[in-house]
Write a protein that holds these residues in place. Structure first.
Motif, mmCIF file in Angstrom:
data_model
loop_
_atom_site.group_PDB
_atom_site.id
_atom_site.type_symbol
_atom_site.label_atom_id
_atom_site.label_comp_id
_atom_site.label_asym_id
_atom_site.label_seq_id
_atom_site.Cartn_x
_atom_site.Cartn_y
_atom_site.Cartn_z
ATOM 1 N N ARG A 140 -13.968 1.764 -2.892
ATOM 2 C CA ARG A 140 -14.405 1.207 -1.613
ATOM 3 C C ARG A 140 -13.328 1.400 -0.550
ATOM 4 O O ARG A 140 -12.130 1.306 -0.835
ATOM 5 N N PRO A 141 -13.741 1.633 0.700
ATOM 6 C CA PRO A 141 -12.750 1.885 1.763
ATOM 7 C C PRO A 141 -11.804 0.711 2.008
ATOM 8 O O PRO A 141 -10.662 0.914 2.432
ATOM 9 N N GLU A 142 -12.258 -0.517 1.730
ATOM 10 C CA GLU A 142 -11.381 -1.652 1.977
ATOM 11 C C GLU A 142 -10.190 -1.704 1.024
ATOM 12 O O GLU A 142 -9.244 -2.461 1.229
ATOM 13 N N LEU A 143 -10.204 -0.869 -0.032
ATOM 14 C CA LEU A 143 -9.069 -0.821 -0.959
ATOM 15 C C LEU A 143 -7.930 0.069 -0.464
ATOM 16 O O LEU A 143 -6.824 0.019 -1.021
ATOM 17 N N GLU A 144 -8.176 0.872 0.555
ATOM 18 C CA GLU A 144 -7.182 1.838 1.002
ATOM 19 C C GLU A 144 -5.802 1.233 1.248
ATOM 20 O O GLU A 144 -4.784 1.757 0.775
ATOM 21 N N PRO A 145 -5.659 0.098 1.959
ATOM 22 C CA PRO A 145 -4.311 -0.439 2.223
ATOM 23 C C PRO A 145 -3.617 -0.983 0.985
ATOM 24 O O PRO A 145 -2.407 -1.241 1.034
ATOM 25 N N ASN A 185 7.645 -7.545 11.006
ATOM 26 C CA ASN A 185 7.377 -7.211 12.399
ATOM 27 C C ASN A 185 5.904 -7.465 12.689
ATOM 28 O O ASN A 185 5.081 -7.581 11.777
ATOM 29 N N ASP A 186 5.586 -7.556 13.960
ATOM 30 C CA ASP A 186 4.237 -7.916 14.387
ATOM 31 C C ASP A 186 3.211 -6.862 13.994
ATOM 32 O O ASP A 186 2.113 -7.181 13.533
ATOM 33 N N ARG A 187 3.547 -5.591 14.145
ATOM 34 C CA ARG A 187 2.583 -4.520 13.858
ATOM 35 C C ARG A 187 2.138 -4.527 12.403
ATOM 36 O O ARG A 187 0.940 -4.506 12.101
ATOM 37 N N ASP A 188 3.110 -4.565 11.496
ATOM 38 C CA ASP A 188 2.767 -4.533 10.074
ATOM 39 C C ASP A 188 2.044 -5.803 9.643
ATOM 40 O O ASP A 188 1.131 -5.755 8.813
ATOM 41 N N GLN A 189 2.461 -6.943 10.186
ATOM 42 C CA GLN A 189 1.807 -8.187 9.793
ATOM 43 C C GLN A 189 0.354 -8.202 10.243
ATOM 44 O O GLN A 189 -0.539 -8.612 9.492
ATOM 45 N N ARG A 190 0.083 -7.753 11.463
ATOM 46 C CA ARG A 190 -1.298 -7.724 11.953
ATOM 47 C C ARG A 190 -2.145 -6.732 11.163
ATOM 48 O O ARG A 190 -3.319 -6.994 10.876
ATOM 49 N N ALA A 191 -1.566 -5.595 10.823
ATOM 50 C CA ALA A 191 -2.309 -4.611 10.030
ATOM 51 C C ALA A 191 -2.651 -5.178 8.655
ATOM 52 O O ALA A 191 -3.767 -4.992 8.147
ATOM 53 N N GLY A 192 -1.698 -5.886 8.044
ATOM 54 C CA GLY A 192 -1.958 -6.510 6.751
ATOM 55 C C GLY A 192 -2.994 -7.611 6.838
ATOM 56 O O GLY A 192 -3.856 -7.765 5.950
ATOM 57 N N PHE A 193 -2.935 -8.393 7.910
ATOM 58 C CA PHE A 193 -3.911 -9.460 8.133
ATOM 59 C C PHE A 193 -5.317 -8.871 8.231
ATOM 60 O O PHE A 193 -6.276 -9.353 7.617
ATOM 61 N N ALA A 194 -5.454 -7.799 9.007
ATOM 62 C CA ALA A 194 -6.757 -7.149 9.156
ATOM 63 C C ALA A 194 -7.271 -6.630 7.816
ATOM 64 O O ALA A 194 -8.465 -6.721 7.511
ATOM 65 N N ALA A 195 -6.364 -6.093 7.000
ATOM 66 C CA ALA A 195 -6.766 -5.590 5.687
ATOM 67 C C ALA A 195 -7.244 -6.722 4.780
ATOM 68 O O ALA A 195 -8.243 -6.582 4.046
ATOM 69 N N HIS A 196 -6.558 -7.862 4.804
ATOM 70 C CA HIS A 196 -6.987 -9.018 4.021
ATOM 71 C C HIS A 196 -8.355 -9.509 4.469
ATOM 72 O O HIS A 196 -9.216 -9.855 3.647
#
Length: 413
Positions: free
Chosen positions: A402-407, A96-107
Motif C-alpha cells: 500500500r502507498p501509505e507504507l512508503e515512509p 526540525n519542523d520539516r521532518d516532523q510535519r512530514a512524519g505527522f502526515a505519514a502517521h
C-alpha cells in the motif's frame, strides 16, 4: 501460507489477527506472556490527531535542560556505545519542523479510517472498554499552545475537526481545569481504550480463530538458506522447538532491533521507557494531555491512569520512584484540588520501541526473501496498530504494498 509472527504485544497481536483474517495459517511466538510491558501499561489512546513524531523543533535544547533534573519528563543515560551515539545523532538531525510535519502526515495517512476497525474488533467478539470521548490537550504555556496550533492544518486536512479553546472557554469545556491553564485543543473524534483488556481480548480471539500461540519462547536461532545473495528463512528455534514458516513477521517491540540481526539485518530500534500508575477515578470529560509536563491522563470506569516520561536507558523495566512521583505531581497546576495520591500504588514500566526518525519500520526486512518487520511505533502503538496490521497483512499475504507504507520502509535504515 504459514506465517510465524514473533512478538505478542499489541502490534504482534493485531498483525496476527489480520493475517489470519486474510487466510494465513498463523503461529505467534512471544518471549514471555502476550500483552505485557508497554502494550498493557500505556495510556490506551487512539489519537491520530496527536501522532506527531517525537523528534521536532527545540527538542534537543529542551532535552539537554531536562537531563539536569532527576524528575524530568525525558532522560537519556549517557553512553559511549557507538550504536547508541549514532542513534541519538540521527534522531537529533530529525529535530526540525520539516521532518516532523512530514512524519505527522505519514502517521495520519496510516491511521486514516482505522477507528472503524476498533469497532469491527468489538463486533467480532472482543470485549474491552473503549470510549469515543475525544482528547483534550491542555496548556499552561501560551508558546506551547501556539506551537501545536501551527500543525493543525494537517489535522484539518484529515477531517479531525480540532477546536482551539482559550481562557475560560477551555474551563467551560472541562470544569476541572484550573485558572493556570491558558488554553487547550479538543479533538472530538479521538478515543481511548483499556490497553490491558484490549490485548487480552485479542489473545482470546486469536485462540478462537485457531492461531497457535506459544508463550515463554524467545527465539534463540534462525535457520537460513542463502542463494544468489538472498536469504530465505526456513524456521526459527525456541526452547519449545522448531517453528517452520513460509513467511516471518518480526513484531517484538523494543527487542526487534537486535532480533532482526538474527535474520540478517539489525535495525536501529531502541527502548524508550515509560511509566503508568492507576489511581482513584476522576470525572474528566475525556482523555487529557497535560502538554507542558508531558503527562497523559486516561479516565476509565474504575480508575484513572496517569502515564508519562521517556527514558533512553537500555532494556531496563525497573520502576524509578522519582519519575513516578513527578507524574503524580504533574496534574497539580492543571486540575482543581489535585493532590498526589498516597497509599499503596502499583506503578508499572514498559519499553516503547523508538526509531531515530520517530516513524515505525513496516515492510520487508532488507536482504531477506520472506521476512517482514513491524516495529518502532514508539508512543503510538494503539493509534497505529490497526493501520499497520491492515497494510502489513496485504503485503505479506498478497504481495500488495500500500502507498501509505512508503515512509515506513525498513530499507531507509
Amino acid at each position: 501460507m504459514h506465517v510465524v509472527v514473533v512478538g505478542g504485544g499489541v502490534i504482534g497481536l493485531t498483525s496476527a489477527y489480520h493475517l489470519a483474517r486474510e487466510g494465513a495459517d498463523v503461529t505467534l511466538l512471544d518471549a514471555r506472556g502476550t500483552g505485557l510491558g508497554a502494550s498493557a501499561v500505556n495510556a490506551g489512546w487512539f489519537v491520530p490527531a496527536e501522532s506527531m513524531p517525537v523528534p521536532g523543533p527545540k527538542v534537543v535544547v529542551q532535552t539537554l535542560k531536562w537531563m539536569l533534573r532527576p524528575d524530568s519528563p525525558v532522560y537519556i543515560r549517557p553512553s559511549l556505545d557507538p550504536r547508541f551515539v549514532g542513534f541519538m545523532l540521527r534522531m537529533w538531525r530529525r529535530c526540525n519542523d520539516r521532518d516532523q510535519r512530514a512524519g505527522f502526515a505519514a502517521h495520519l495517512r496510516l491511521a486514516r479510517s482505522t477507528a472503524q476497525v476498533l469497532d469491527e474488533y468489538r463486533a467480532d467478539g472482543m470485549d474491552f472498554e473503549m470510549r469515543s470521548a475525544g482528547l483534550l490537550m491542555a496548556f499552561t504555556q501560551k508558546a506551547n499552545l501556539d506551537h501545536h496550533v501551527h500543525n493543525l492544518d494537517l489535522v484539518r486536512e484529515n477531517d479531525l475537526d480540532p477546536q482551539v479553546l482559550v481562557g475560560d472557554d477551555v474551563r467551560a469545556h472541562e470544569p476541572l481545569l484550573t485558572d493556570a491553564v491558558h488554553g487547550g485543543i479538543f479533538f472530538p473524534q479521538e478515543r481511548h481504550l483499556d490497553p490491558r483488556a484490549f490485548v487480552e481480548a485479542l489473545h482470546k480471539r486469536l485462540v478462537d480463530m485457531g492461531v497457535r500461540i506459544v508463550e515463554n519462547a524467545p527465539v534463540g536461532s534462525v535457520e537460513v538458506r542463502e542463494s544468489g545473495g538472498r536469504r530465505t528463512v526456513a524456521a526459527v528455534r525456541t526452547a519449545s522447538g522448531r517453528h517452520q514458516g513460509d513467511r516471518f513477521v518480526l513484531a517484538a517491540g523494543a527487542w526487534t532491533g537486535e532480533l532482526a540481526g538474527l535474520f540478517g539485518r539489525r535495525l536501529p530500534v531502541r527502548p524508550g521507557k515509560g511509566y503508568s500508575v492507576d489511581v482513584e477515578p476522576l470525572p474528566l470529560r475525556s482523555a487529557t494531555n497535560l502538554s507542558d509536563v508531558k503527562v497523559a491522563i486516561t479516565p476509565f470506569s474504575d480508575r484513572l491512569r496517569l502515564a508519562g516520561t521517556m527514558e533512553f536507558a537500555g532494556l531496563d523495566e525497573k520502576v524509578n520512584d522519582v519519575r513516578v512521583a513527578a507524574i503524580l505531581r504533574g496534574p497539580q497546576a492543571y486540575l482543581r484540588g489535585w493532590k498526589p495520591p498516597t497509599g499503596t500504588l502499583r506503578p508499572q514500566a514498559g519499553m516503547r520501541p523508538m526509531t531515530p526518525d520517530g516513524l515505525p519500520a513496516i515492510g520487508a526486512l532488507p536482504g531477506t526473501d520472506n521476512t517482514f518487520v513491524t516495529t518502532g511505533h514508539g508512543m503510538l502503538g494503539v493509534t497505529l496498530a490497526a493501520g499497520s496490521a491492515l497494510a502489513l497483512s496485504d503485503l505479506v499475504v498478497h504481495g500488495t504494498r500500500r502507498p501509505e507504507l512508503e515512509p515506513f520502509d525498513p530499507a531507509r535504515f
